[in-house]
Design a protein around this motif. Structure first.
Motif, PDB file in Angstrom:
ATOM      1  N   GLY A   7       0.821  -1.213   0.000  1.00  0.00           N
ATOM      2  CA  GLY A   7       0.000   0.000   0.000  1.00  0.00           C
ATOM      3  C   GLY A   7       0.852   1.259   0.000  1.00  0.00           C
ATOM      4  N   ILE A   8       1.889   1.283   0.847  1.00  0.00           N
ATOM      5  CA  ILE A   8       2.792   2.444   0.867  1.00  0.00           C
ATOM      6  C   ILE A   8       3.517   2.552  -0.459  1.00  0.00           C
ATOM      7  N   PHE A   9       3.944   1.414  -0.974  1.00  0.00           N
ATOM      8  CA  PHE A   9       4.633   1.389  -2.262  1.00  0.00           C
ATOM      9  C   PHE A   9       3.721   1.917  -3.372  1.00  0.00           C
ATOM     10  N   LEU A  10       2.467   1.526  -3.354  1.00  0.00           N
ATOM     11  CA  LEU A  10       1.513   1.994  -4.366  1.00  0.00           C
ATOM     12  C   LEU A  10       1.316   3.506  -4.277  1.00  0.00           C
ATOM     13  N   ILE A  11       1.278   4.038  -3.064  1.00  0.00           N
ATOM     14  CA  ILE A  11       1.193   5.495  -2.891  1.00  0.00           C
ATOM     15  C   ILE A  11       2.406   6.161  -3.522  1.00  0.00           C
ATOM     16  N   SER A  16       4.226   9.560  -7.797  1.00  0.00           N
ATOM     17  CA  SER A  16       5.284   9.827  -8.768  1.00  0.00           C
ATOM     18  C   SER A  16       4.722   9.933 -10.185  1.00  0.00           C
ATOM     19  N   VAL A  17       3.796   9.059 -10.522  1.00  0.00           N
ATOM     20  CA  VAL A  17       3.168   9.111 -11.846  1.00  0.00           C
ATOM     21  C   VAL A  17       2.328  10.377 -11.989  1.00  0.00           C
ATOM     22  N   TYR A  58       6.198  14.601  -6.602  1.00  0.00           N
ATOM     23  CA  TYR A  58       7.455  13.854  -6.547  1.00  0.00           C
ATOM     24  C   TYR A  58       7.985  13.795  -5.123  1.00  0.00           C
ATOM     25  N   GLY A  59       7.863  14.889  -4.385  1.00  0.00           N
ATOM     26  CA  GLY A  59       8.311  14.914  -3.000  1.00  0.00           C
ATOM     27  C   GLY A  59       7.551  13.922  -2.139  1.00  0.00           C
ATOM     28  N   VAL A  60       6.227  13.899  -2.288  1.00  0.00           N
ATOM     29  CA  VAL A  60       5.404  12.944  -1.535  1.00  0.00           C
ATOM     30  C   VAL A  60       5.772  11.517  -1.932  1.00  0.00           C
ATOM     31  N   GLY A  61       5.984  11.298  -3.222  1.00  0.00           N
ATOM     32  CA  GLY A  61       6.385   9.972  -3.696  1.00  0.00           C
ATOM     33  C   GLY A  61       7.713   9.540  -3.113  1.00  0.00           C
ATOM     34  N   ALA A  62       8.660  10.476  -3.007  1.00  0.00           N
ATOM     35  CA  ALA A  62       9.967  10.158  -2.428  1.00  0.00           C
ATOM     36  C   ALA A  62       9.844   9.806  -0.955  1.00  0.00           C
TER      37      ALA A  62
END
Length: 122
Positions: A7-11, A16-17, A58-62
């Motif tokens: 789930g975290i990975f999917l976020i 990022s997308v 991108y920041g949230v994805g990182a």
């Protein structure tokens, strides 16, 4: 990879997308850069809402990816992050009318198969 980890990975992947989508949208608003307008484009990058939002995504994805790395081996998380490529190509097709050639479709399929093999637990 457990369900909460996934789930975290999917976020991480989806933010990022989304960031890529917003960066492309903002880049289209800026137009093409050349030797005479590059300075204006740099200022435009700082003032174009879609670009700023894309960088925030991108920041949230990182941050989400770092959280994944605290729980998952790098040898699993890094290859799995290549799903960003798959979603980006699909998004390009639907939102920006970019063509998906047969070679690209095969490559995307191989990426998905590779990710499944990497994250698969026995």
């Amino acid at each position: 990879m457990t369900l909460p980890e996934f789930g975290i990975f999917l976020i991480s992947i989806l933010t990022s997308v989304t960031g890529q989508f917003l960066l492309k949208t903002g880049a289209l608003q800026l137009g093409k850069v050349n030797a005479t307008n590059w300075l204006g484009h740099i200022f435009g990058m700082l003032t174009t809402p879609a670009l700023v939002a894309g960088l925030c995504c991108y920041g949230v994805g990182a941050v989400a990816y770092i959280l994944v790395l605290t729980r998952v081996n790098l040898s699993v998380a890094a290859p799995a992050a290549s799903l960003i490529y798959v979603f980006s190509v699909i998004m390009g097709y639907f939102f920006f009318r970019e063509a998906i050639s047969l070679n690209r479709a095969i490559g995307l399929g191989l990426i998905v198969c590779g990710v499944l093999l990497v994250i698969w637990k026995k």
